[in-house]
Write an enzyme that holds these catalytic residues in place. Structure first.
Site, mmCIF file in Angstrom:
data_model
loop_
_atom_site.group_PDB
_atom_site.id
_atom_site.type_symbol
_atom_site.label_atom_id
_atom_site.label_comp_id
_atom_site.label_asym_id
_atom_site.label_seq_id
_atom_site.Cartn_x
_atom_site.Cartn_y
_atom_site.Cartn_z
ATOM 1 N N GLN A 17 0.780 -1.240 0.000
ATOM 2 C CA GLN A 17 0.000 0.000 0.000
ATOM 3 C C GLN A 17 0.818 1.301 0.000
ATOM 4 O OE1 GLN A 17 -3.368 2.359 2.629
ATOM 5 N NE2 GLN A 17 -3.006 0.253 3.153
ATOM 6 N N SER A 18 1.850 1.369 0.851
ATOM 7 C CA SER A 18 2.502 2.671 1.049
ATOM 8 C C SER A 18 3.138 3.195 -0.241
ATOM 9 C CB SER A 18 3.572 2.559 2.147
ATOM 10 O OG SER A 18 4.596 1.676 1.730
ATOM 11 N N ASP A 73 12.122 -10.409 -13.811
ATOM 12 C CA ASP A 73 12.757 -11.119 -12.692
ATOM 13 C C ASP A 73 14.049 -10.383 -12.356
ATOM 14 O OD1 ASP A 73 14.014 -12.708 -10.883
ATOM 15 O OD2 ASP A 73 13.849 -14.564 -12.045
ATOM 16 N N LYS A 75 16.168 -10.960 -10.263
ATOM 17 C CA LYS A 75 17.306 -11.785 -9.837
ATOM 18 C C LYS A 75 17.892 -12.587 -11.001
ATOM 19 C CE LYS A 75 16.075 -11.673 -5.055
ATOM 20 N NZ LYS A 75 15.285 -12.220 -3.989
ATOM 21 N N ALA A 98 11.524 -4.547 1.873
ATOM 22 C CA ALA A 98 12.112 -4.655 3.209
ATOM 23 C C ALA A 98 13.541 -4.110 3.147
ATOM 24 C CB ALA A 98 12.105 -6.114 3.637
ATOM 25 N N LYS A 136 10.858 -5.130 9.292
ATOM 26 C CA LYS A 136 9.742 -5.005 8.351
ATOM 27 C C LYS A 136 8.574 -4.351 9.101
ATOM 28 C CE LYS A 136 10.493 -9.058 5.446
ATOM 29 N NZ LYS A 136 9.923 -10.320 4.973
ATOM 30 N N VAL A 137 7.826 -3.551 8.415
ATOM 31 C CA VAL A 137 6.737 -2.833 9.096
ATOM 32 C C VAL A 137 5.487 -2.804 8.227
ATOM 33 C CG1 VAL A 137 6.002 -0.538 9.885
ATOM 34 C CG2 VAL A 137 8.243 -1.412 10.544
ATOM 35 N N TYR A 138 4.348 -3.035 8.855
ATOM 36 C CA TYR A 138 3.046 -2.841 8.213
ATOM 37 C C TYR A 138 2.294 -1.710 8.934
ATOM 38 C CZ TYR A 138 3.355 -7.118 5.411
ATOM 39 O OH TYR A 138 3.718 -8.066 4.486
ATOM 40 N N GLU A 139 1.205 -1.304 8.280
ATOM 41 C CA GLU A 139 0.387 -0.178 8.747
ATOM 42 C C GLU A 139 0.250 -0.055 10.276
ATOM 43 O OE1 GLU A 139 -1.607 2.326 7.116
ATOM 44 O OE2 GLU A 139 -1.878 2.903 9.202
ATOM 45 N N ASP A 168 0.539 3.682 6.079
ATOM 46 C CA ASP A 168 0.818 3.341 4.680
ATOM 47 C C ASP A 168 0.534 4.518 3.750
ATOM 48 O OD1 ASP A 168 1.713 0.782 5.064
ATOM 49 O OD2 ASP A 168 -0.221 -0.162 4.769
ATOM 50 N N GLY A 247 -7.532 20.351 19.169
ATOM 51 C CA GLY A 247 -7.166 21.766 19.184
ATOM 52 C C GLY A 247 -7.708 22.482 20.403
ATOM 53 N N GLY A 248 -7.763 23.791 20.288
ATOM 54 C CA GLY A 248 -8.193 24.601 21.424
ATOM 55 C C GLY A 248 -9.701 24.767 21.517
ATOM 56 N N GLN A 249 -10.461 24.188 20.576
ATOM 57 C CA GLN A 249 -11.915 24.333 20.595
ATOM 58 C C GLN A 249 -12.508 22.989 20.988
ATOM 59 O OE1 GLN A 249 -13.095 27.288 20.137
ATOM 60 N NE2 GLN A 249 -11.560 28.350 18.903
HETATM 61 N N1 COA Z 1 12.048 -10.032 -9.128
HETATM 62 C C1 COA Z 1 12.714 -10.791 -8.255
HETATM 63 N N2 COA Z 1 12.615 -10.653 -6.924
HETATM 64 C C2 COA Z 1 11.776 -9.697 -6.467
HETATM 65 C C3 COA Z 1 11.024 -8.874 -7.334
HETATM 66 C C4 COA Z 1 11.194 -9.069 -8.737
HETATM 67 N N3 COA Z 1 10.544 -8.354 -9.634
HETATM 68 N N4 COA Z 1 10.279 -8.045 -6.599
HETATM 69 C C5 COA Z 1 10.535 -8.339 -5.311
HETATM 70 N N5 COA Z 1 11.442 -9.334 -5.229
HETATM 71 C C6 COA Z 1 11.997 -9.943 -4.026
HETATM 72 C C7 COA Z 1 12.858 -9.004 -3.230
HETATM 73 O O1 COA Z 1 14.112 -8.862 -3.840
HETATM 74 C C8 COA Z 1 12.921 -9.720 -1.878
HETATM 75 O O2 COA Z 1 13.877 -10.737 -1.942
HETATM 76 P P1 COA Z 1 15.026 -10.955 -0.811
HETATM 77 O O3 COA Z 1 14.311 -10.997 0.500
HETATM 78 O O4 COA Z 1 15.627 -12.259 -1.207
HETATM 79 O O5 COA Z 1 15.961 -9.831 -0.879
HETATM 80 C C9 COA Z 1 11.567 -10.434 -1.844
HETATM 81 O O6 COA Z 1 10.983 -10.279 -3.137
HETATM 82 C C10 COA Z 1 10.565 -9.958 -0.829
HETATM 83 O O7 COA Z 1 10.564 -8.554 -0.659
HETATM 84 P P2 COA Z 1 10.125 -7.912 0.730
HETATM 85 O O8 COA Z 1 10.063 -6.468 0.578
HETATM 86 O O9 COA Z 1 10.992 -8.467 1.806
HETATM 87 O O10 COA Z 1 8.618 -8.496 0.863
HETATM 88 P P3 COA Z 1 7.879 -9.129 2.133
HETATM 89 O O11 COA Z 1 6.561 -9.558 1.597
HETATM 90 O O12 COA Z 1 8.665 -10.157 2.836
HETATM 91 O O13 COA Z 1 7.690 -7.890 3.134
HETATM 92 C C11 COA Z 1 6.934 -5.691 3.763
HETATM 93 C C12 COA Z 1 6.669 -6.955 2.921
HETATM 94 C C13 COA Z 1 5.866 -4.681 3.375
HETATM 95 C C14 COA Z 1 6.796 -6.024 5.241
HETATM 96 C C15 COA Z 1 8.343 -5.145 3.455
HETATM 97 O O14 COA Z 1 8.486 -4.995 2.074
HETATM 98 C C16 COA Z 1 8.658 -3.838 4.149
HETATM 99 O O15 COA Z 1 8.915 -3.778 5.349
HETATM 100 N N6 COA Z 1 8.668 -2.741 3.381
HETATM 101 C C17 COA Z 1 9.014 -1.416 3.858
HETATM 102 C C18 COA Z 1 7.924 -0.824 4.699
HETATM 103 C C19 COA Z 1 6.610 -0.760 3.976
HETATM 104 O O16 COA Z 1 6.469 -0.215 2.907
HETATM 105 N N7 COA Z 1 5.587 -1.296 4.661
HETATM 106 C C20 COA Z 1 4.219 -1.062 4.285
HETATM 107 C C21 COA Z 1 3.709 -1.959 3.298
HETATM 108 S S1 COA Z 1 2.087 -1.375 2.871
#
Ligand code: COA
Length: 415
Positions: A17-18, A73, A75, A98, A136-139, A168, A247-249
């Site tokens: 989302q973010s 891809d 990688k 992440a 790692k962080v979510y909303e 987010d 606020g103040g109101q």
């Molecule tokens: N081709 C190949 N690999 C890809 C790719 C692509 N097109 N797109 C993503 N990947 C891989 C990444 O390289 C990563 O691999 P690695 O762990 O081996 O380095 C893997 O996919 C997973 O990415 P990641 O971001 O770790 O996803 P996750 O699902 O494990 O974590 C979050 C999700 C949201 C927790 C994490 O991305 C995060 O903390 N993001 C920053 C904060 C944030 O935006 N949070 C709010 C989300 S709404």
């Protein structure tokens, strides 16, 4: 008519989302947003919370309008070369992986700068530099670590997260501002730069008034507009203030006619000082306008609970819309508690493009929130989100790849 960002090309490496909130806004302002996804799966939200089998979810479609989708891809060695070509062609790379994921793909800040010194690299992360920078962080985690949860809810209950996605979408907004600011600075420096919006920082920025209150509390030991005054007690940290106004109101949420059956038959009522006499007239307590116990904002603070109870006796005789109509005549600030159903059906929001109906080839028609920021010279047309990889061939051709090369990259799994 032209669009504000129509000469800006964005390599959109965002998911969930973010990040997508940020790049969607830039797309609405006219940027060419090329969303890079993993072949086969794509952004994880495509299949999260699905309401129609096999169709991209509303979660995805409502965050990825006006973008193009390519599958690469990152990688695969040949996939990396395609990404390098994109980095050379784009102005901004936006990512919210992440921590460390982009580096692990081989795209460090140094490498990106080598490929394109004008590139702006914009990241959302959970935390800035410090003990939690690798997390790692979510909303809701962001809401908890940014000060929102500890200050939301009622004093006698646990911390509460809010439905507004301040972690987010809020951080996506912050990042978008950082990107356009960096693009502006690049006009004079000619250089790209790194833009970081940490979710903890974004939430804290939105909770600024609570850090204000922390310092007021430490200085004075009491905050007179909080519901804890005068009957409750204050501790060391800013307490949860229920529905008190920040606020103040002073304000509070009051029942309206039908509240017994309708969970949203309520109105937010603000006892704004300049209209105090009018409030007294409307609720039939004319004597409060001159009574020294009620006539001034300071005198009213110890009586807020009783004052709101008295106002509620009046609001309970009206529907929230009737109350709004009457109060607005007297310039008394108030707002009905609107349900999502009421908002979705509100004609004025459709008219301004804040709620938009979009047609999608697989899921059909659906409602979305359009661009909340209106520019008079750069109107927004909301177009549907792309199917996974829908624009791979088109973007590859723009990068100069021959159809035979594209076919080869497909065979080796690079795209
Ligand atoms: N081709 C190949 N690999 C890809 C790719 C692509 N097109 N797109 C993503 N990947 C891989 C990444 O390289 C990563 O691999 P690695 O762990 O081996 O380095 C893997 O996919 C997973 O990415 P990641 O971001 O770790 O996803 P996750 O699902 O494990 O974590 C979050 C999700 C949201 C927790 C994490 O991305 C995060 O903390 N993001 C920053 C904060 C944030 O935006 N949070 C709010 C989300 S709404």
């Amino acid at each position: 008519m032209g669009k504000a960002l129509e000469d800006v090309r964005i390599l959109d490496f965002t998911h969930v989302q973010s990040g997508p909130t940020c790049t969607q806004l830039l797309a609405w302002f006219g940027a060419d947003v090329i969303k890079v996804e993993r072949a086969g799966a794509g952004d994880v939200t495509r299949e999260q919370l699905r309401d129609i089998p096999e169709a991209d979810s509303l979660y995805f479609t409502m965050l990825n309008h006006n973008k193009r989708s390519v599958t690469i891809d990152a990688k695969n060695p040949e996939g990396k070369q395609v990404l390098e070509a994109l980095i050379q062609k784009c102005d901004v790379l936006v990512e919210n992986f992440a921590p460390g994921a982009l580096d692990r793909m081989g795209f460090t800040w140094e490498r990106i700068q080598e490929l394109n010194p004008r590139m702006i690299v914009a990241s959302v992360k959970g935390f800035g530099a410090g003990p939690y920078e690798d997390c790692k962080v979510y909303e809701n985690v962001a809401q908890c670590v940014g000060g929102a949860a500890s200050t939301t809810g009622f004093d006698d209950g646990p911390p509460v997260v809010t439905g507004a996605q301040i972690g987010d979408s809020g951080t996506g907004l912050h990042l978008a501002l950082g990107i356009v600011t960096a693009l502006y600075q690049r006009k004079t420096t000619g250089r790209g730069q790194h833009v970081l919006a940490a979710m903890q920082d974004g939430v804290l920025n939105l909770c600024r008034v609570k850090l204000r209150d922390q310092q007021r509390l430490e200085r004075t030991g009491v905050m007179r507009e909080y519901p804890q005054h005068p009957n409750g007690t204050f501790g060391e940290a800013v307490p949860r203030a229920g529905n008190a106004s920040g606020g103040g109101q002073p304000g509070w949420i009051l029942k309206c006619k039908g509240w017994e059956a309708d969970p949203n038959a309520y109105i937010y009522f603000i006892t704004q000082a300049p209209v105090w006499a009018k409030i007294c007239n409307v609720i039939g307590k004319e004597e409060w306008a001159t009574d020294p116990n009620y006539a001034t904002p300071a005198a009213r603070l110890p009586h807020l609970k009783d004052i709101f109870a008295e106002i509620e006796r009046w609001t309970m005789t009206k529907t929230k819309f009737e109350a709004m109509e009457i109060l607005n005549k007297y310039d008394i600030p108030c707002g009905p508690i609107l349900s999502m159903k009421e908002i979705a059906e509100e004609p004025s929001l459709r008219k301004t493009g804040t709620i938009v109906e979009v047609d999608h080839p697989v899921r059909g028609k659906y409602l979305t929130v359009g661009n909340p920021i209106k520019l008079s010279d750069s109107p927004t047309e909301v177009t549907r989100s792309p199917l996974l990889g829908e624009h791979t061939d088109e973007v590859m051709a723009e990068l100069g790849y021959h159809p035979d090369q594209i076919a080869h990259l497909r065979v080796v799994g690079a795209i």
